[in-house]
Design an enzyme around this catalytic site. Structure first.
Site, mmCIF file in Angstrom:
data_model
loop_
_atom_site.group_PDB
_atom_site.id
_atom_site.type_symbol
_atom_site.label_atom_id
_atom_site.label_comp_id
_atom_site.label_asym_id
_atom_site.label_seq_id
_atom_site.Cartn_x
_atom_site.Cartn_y
_atom_site.Cartn_z
ATOM 1 N N ARG A 76 1.619 -6.678 9.560
ATOM 2 C CA ARG A 76 0.919 -5.601 10.278
ATOM 3 C C ARG A 76 1.250 -5.529 11.536
ATOM 4 O O ARG A 76 1.208 -4.355 12.112
ATOM 5 C CB ARG A 76 -0.573 -5.746 10.024
ATOM 6 C CG ARG A 76 -1.111 -5.544 8.620
ATOM 7 C CD ARG A 76 -2.336 -6.164 8.097
ATOM 8 N NE ARG A 76 -2.972 -6.019 7.081
ATOM 9 C CZ ARG A 76 -4.154 -6.431 6.487
ATOM 10 N NH1 ARG A 76 -4.759 -7.361 7.064
ATOM 11 N NH2 ARG A 76 -4.460 -6.120 5.236
ATOM 12 N N PHE A 86 -16.070 4.327 6.504
ATOM 13 C CA PHE A 86 -14.659 4.520 5.963
ATOM 14 C C PHE A 86 -14.186 4.648 4.573
ATOM 15 O O PHE A 86 -12.939 4.557 4.128
ATOM 16 C CB PHE A 86 -13.614 3.822 6.815
ATOM 17 C CG PHE A 86 -13.885 2.093 6.910
ATOM 18 C CD1 PHE A 86 -13.445 1.663 5.786
ATOM 19 C CD2 PHE A 86 -14.559 1.579 7.821
ATOM 20 C CE1 PHE A 86 -13.397 0.227 5.668
ATOM 21 C CE2 PHE A 86 -14.650 0.000 7.772
ATOM 22 C CZ PHE A 86 -14.065 -0.590 6.571
ATOM 23 N N TYR A 117 -12.634 -2.842 -3.805
ATOM 24 C CA TYR A 117 -13.106 -2.808 -2.456
ATOM 25 C C TYR A 117 -14.694 -2.690 -2.367
ATOM 26 O O TYR A 117 -15.376 -2.083 -1.498
ATOM 27 C CB TYR A 117 -12.542 -1.721 -1.704
ATOM 28 C CG TYR A 117 -11.236 -1.809 -1.086
ATOM 29 C CD1 TYR A 117 -10.816 -3.001 -0.621
ATOM 30 C CD2 TYR A 117 -10.066 -0.746 -1.423
ATOM 31 C CE1 TYR A 117 -9.452 -3.262 0.056
ATOM 32 C CE2 TYR A 117 -8.799 -1.316 -0.876
ATOM 33 C CZ TYR A 117 -8.505 -2.551 -0.208
ATOM 34 O OH TYR A 117 -7.327 -2.517 0.111
ATOM 35 N N GLU A 173 -8.756 -11.336 -8.254
ATOM 36 C CA GLU A 173 -7.848 -9.989 -7.971
ATOM 37 C C GLU A 173 -6.785 -10.082 -9.044
ATOM 38 O O GLU A 173 -6.277 -9.037 -9.567
ATOM 39 C CB GLU A 173 -7.628 -9.924 -6.611
ATOM 40 C CG GLU A 173 -8.544 -9.825 -5.531
ATOM 41 C CD GLU A 173 -8.261 -9.669 -4.125
ATOM 42 O OE1 GLU A 173 -6.908 -10.092 -3.778
ATOM 43 O OE2 GLU A 173 -9.285 -9.201 -3.263
ATOM 44 N N HIS A 193 -2.236 -5.221 1.156
ATOM 45 C CA HIS A 193 -3.542 -5.983 0.933
ATOM 46 C C HIS A 193 -2.995 -7.396 0.510
ATOM 47 O O HIS A 193 -2.099 -7.641 -0.139
ATOM 48 C CB HIS A 193 -4.221 -5.367 -0.328
ATOM 49 C CG HIS A 193 -5.170 -6.413 -0.820
ATOM 50 N ND1 HIS A 193 -6.486 -6.285 -0.345
ATOM 51 C CD2 HIS A 193 -4.869 -7.260 -1.762
ATOM 52 C CE1 HIS A 193 -7.131 -7.241 -1.008
ATOM 53 N NE2 HIS A 193 -6.502 -7.846 -2.092
ATOM 54 N N ARG A 236 -1.718 -14.729 3.817
ATOM 55 C CA ARG A 236 -2.685 -14.008 4.689
ATOM 56 C C ARG A 236 -2.357 -13.952 6.048
ATOM 57 O O ARG A 236 -2.357 -13.120 6.663
ATOM 58 C CB ARG A 236 -4.036 -14.825 4.343
ATOM 59 C CG ARG A 236 -5.283 -14.018 4.940
ATOM 60 C CD ARG A 236 -5.853 -13.250 3.983
ATOM 61 N NE ARG A 236 -6.956 -12.575 4.873
ATOM 62 C CZ ARG A 236 -7.495 -11.457 4.539
ATOM 63 N NH1 ARG A 236 -7.101 -10.830 3.637
ATOM 64 N NH2 ARG A 236 -8.611 -11.091 5.318
ATOM 65 N N THR A 247 -6.445 -7.530 9.935
ATOM 66 C CA THR A 247 -6.774 -6.412 9.319
ATOM 67 C C THR A 247 -6.522 -5.077 10.329
ATOM 68 O O THR A 247 -6.056 -4.065 9.949
ATOM 69 C CB THR A 247 -8.233 -6.220 9.019
ATOM 70 O OG1 THR A 247 -8.555 -7.371 8.309
ATOM 71 C CG2 THR A 247 -8.673 -4.949 8.288
ATOM 72 N N LYS A 295 0.837 -1.263 -0.094
ATOM 73 C CA LYS A 295 -0.001 0.135 -0.100
ATOM 74 C C LYS A 295 0.988 1.234 0.138
ATOM 75 O O LYS A 295 2.065 1.098 0.133
ATOM 76 C CB LYS A 295 -0.925 -0.105 1.151
ATOM 77 C CG LYS A 295 -1.832 -1.235 1.253
ATOM 78 C CD LYS A 295 -3.013 -1.207 2.345
ATOM 79 C CE LYS A 295 -4.071 -2.232 2.209
ATOM 80 N NZ LYS A 295 -5.170 -1.941 3.358
ATOM 81 N N ASN A 330 -2.513 -0.296 7.047
ATOM 82 C CA ASN A 330 -1.968 -1.638 7.313
ATOM 83 C C ASN A 330 -1.227 -2.156 6.260
ATOM 84 O O ASN A 330 -0.963 -3.361 6.499
ATOM 85 C CB ASN A 330 -3.336 -2.351 8.044
ATOM 86 C CG ASN A 330 -4.261 -2.740 6.818
ATOM 87 O OD1 ASN A 330 -4.032 -2.337 5.673
ATOM 88 N ND2 ASN A 330 -5.275 -3.291 7.062
HETATM 89 P P1 DAT Z 1 -8.059 -7.236 4.724
HETATM 90 O O1 DAT Z 1 -7.331 -5.963 3.896
HETATM 91 O O2 DAT Z 1 -7.379 -7.751 5.839
HETATM 92 O O3 DAT Z 1 -8.732 -8.318 3.600
HETATM 93 P P2 DAT Z 1 -10.718 -5.895 4.689
HETATM 94 O O4 DAT Z 1 -10.961 -6.803 3.176
HETATM 95 O O5 DAT Z 1 -12.219 -6.079 5.445
HETATM 96 O O6 DAT Z 1 -9.485 -6.562 5.140
HETATM 97 O O7 DAT Z 1 -10.694 -4.566 4.293
HETATM 98 C C1 DAT Z 1 -10.038 -3.886 3.339
HETATM 99 C C2 DAT Z 1 -9.203 -2.561 3.695
HETATM 100 O O8 DAT Z 1 -10.205 -1.806 4.376
HETATM 101 C C3 DAT Z 1 -8.345 -2.775 5.178
HETATM 102 O O9 DAT Z 1 -7.278 -3.618 4.651
HETATM 103 C C4 DAT Z 1 -8.270 -1.565 5.683
HETATM 104 C C5 DAT Z 1 -9.713 -1.267 5.451
HETATM 105 N N1 DAT Z 1 -10.442 -1.262 6.592
HETATM 106 C C6 DAT Z 1 -11.183 -2.457 6.938
HETATM 107 N N2 DAT Z 1 -11.755 -2.170 8.121
HETATM 108 C C7 DAT Z 1 -11.442 -0.825 8.534
HETATM 109 C C8 DAT Z 1 -12.036 -0.180 9.470
HETATM 110 N N3 DAT Z 1 -12.812 -0.627 10.692
HETATM 111 N N4 DAT Z 1 -11.662 1.096 9.498
HETATM 112 C C9 DAT Z 1 -10.760 1.626 8.683
HETATM 113 N N5 DAT Z 1 -10.298 1.021 7.424
HETATM 114 C C10 DAT Z 1 -10.644 -0.332 7.406
HETATM 115 MG MG MG Z 2 -9.788 -8.131 2.269
#
Ligand code: DAT
Ligand code: MG
Length: 153
Positions: free
Chosen positions: A102, A57, A49, A126, A115, A85, A91, A9, A112
């Site tokens: 992370r 957010f 996303y 993806e 991805h 993963r 996350t 990222k 974080n």
């Molecule tokens: P991951 O990246 O672990 O697969 P995700 O797909 O649920 O997690 O979310 C994608 C991204 O969105 C994550 O890397 C950061 C952001 N995100 C997720 N939950 C969040 C939250 N509660 N507050 C802020 N950003 C968030």
């Molecule tokens: Mg994800």
């Protein structure tokens, strides 16, 4: 063998952690088969996303992902999707276990570092989203016999 997508990222790039993070995947024994630096767009992130579209957010997340270029990597290896993963960690990075990417380099839920694809099915989707066939490099893996049992290759 499985292939999975990792996105380093914008924060990873800006903080000078690209080498550290790539080194972890290399040392684990995964094979880098495609890599490129790109500036993501709002349209690309709406798709990538889409599962978070209703979250409060969502726009912050997209802005963060567009704040600088990202580095897209495809890593190949035995059980690569789950291995990568697990290496990324939770996350919400404030809860991520030390020793994970992370957990070692971030405390934020949004910022974080990486991805990673969350399933084999999503890894395929993806990877198709960001890479075309000609992006992949086919090269020998002479150490595979030292990394894998015959049924893992
Ligand atoms: P991951 O990246 O672990 O697969 P995700 O797909 O649920 O997690 O979310 C994608 C991204 O969105 C994550 O890397 C950061 C952001 N995100 C997720 N939950 C969040 C939250 N509660 N507050 C802020 N950003 C968030
Ligand atoms: Mg994800």
């Amino acid at each position: 063998m499985e292939r999975t997508l990792v996105i380093l990222k914008p924060g990873c790039l800006q903080r000078g952690l690209v080498g550290e993070v790539i080194s972890r995947f290399e040392k684990r024994g995964l094979k880098l088969v495609a890599m490129k630096m790109v500036q993501l767009t709002d349209e690309m992130l709406d798709v990538h996303y889409a599962h978070l579209k209703e979250k409060p957010f969502f726009q912050w997340l997209k802005d963060g992902m567009m704040a600088a270029p990202v580095i897209l990597c495809c890593w190949e290896g035995y059980s690569a999707v789950q291995v990568v993963r697990d290496m990324a960690g939770a996350t919400r990075a404030s809860k991520a276990v030390p020793g994970t990417i992370r957990g070692d380099y971030s405390v934020s839920a949004q910022e974080n570092i990486v991805h990673t694809s969350d399933s084999l099915e999503n890894a395929e989707i993806e990877l198709k989203r960001f890479f075309v066939d000609s992006d992949y490099c086919d090269y020998p893996s002479p150490l595979n016999q030292y990394k894998y049992a015959p049924d893992e290759m």
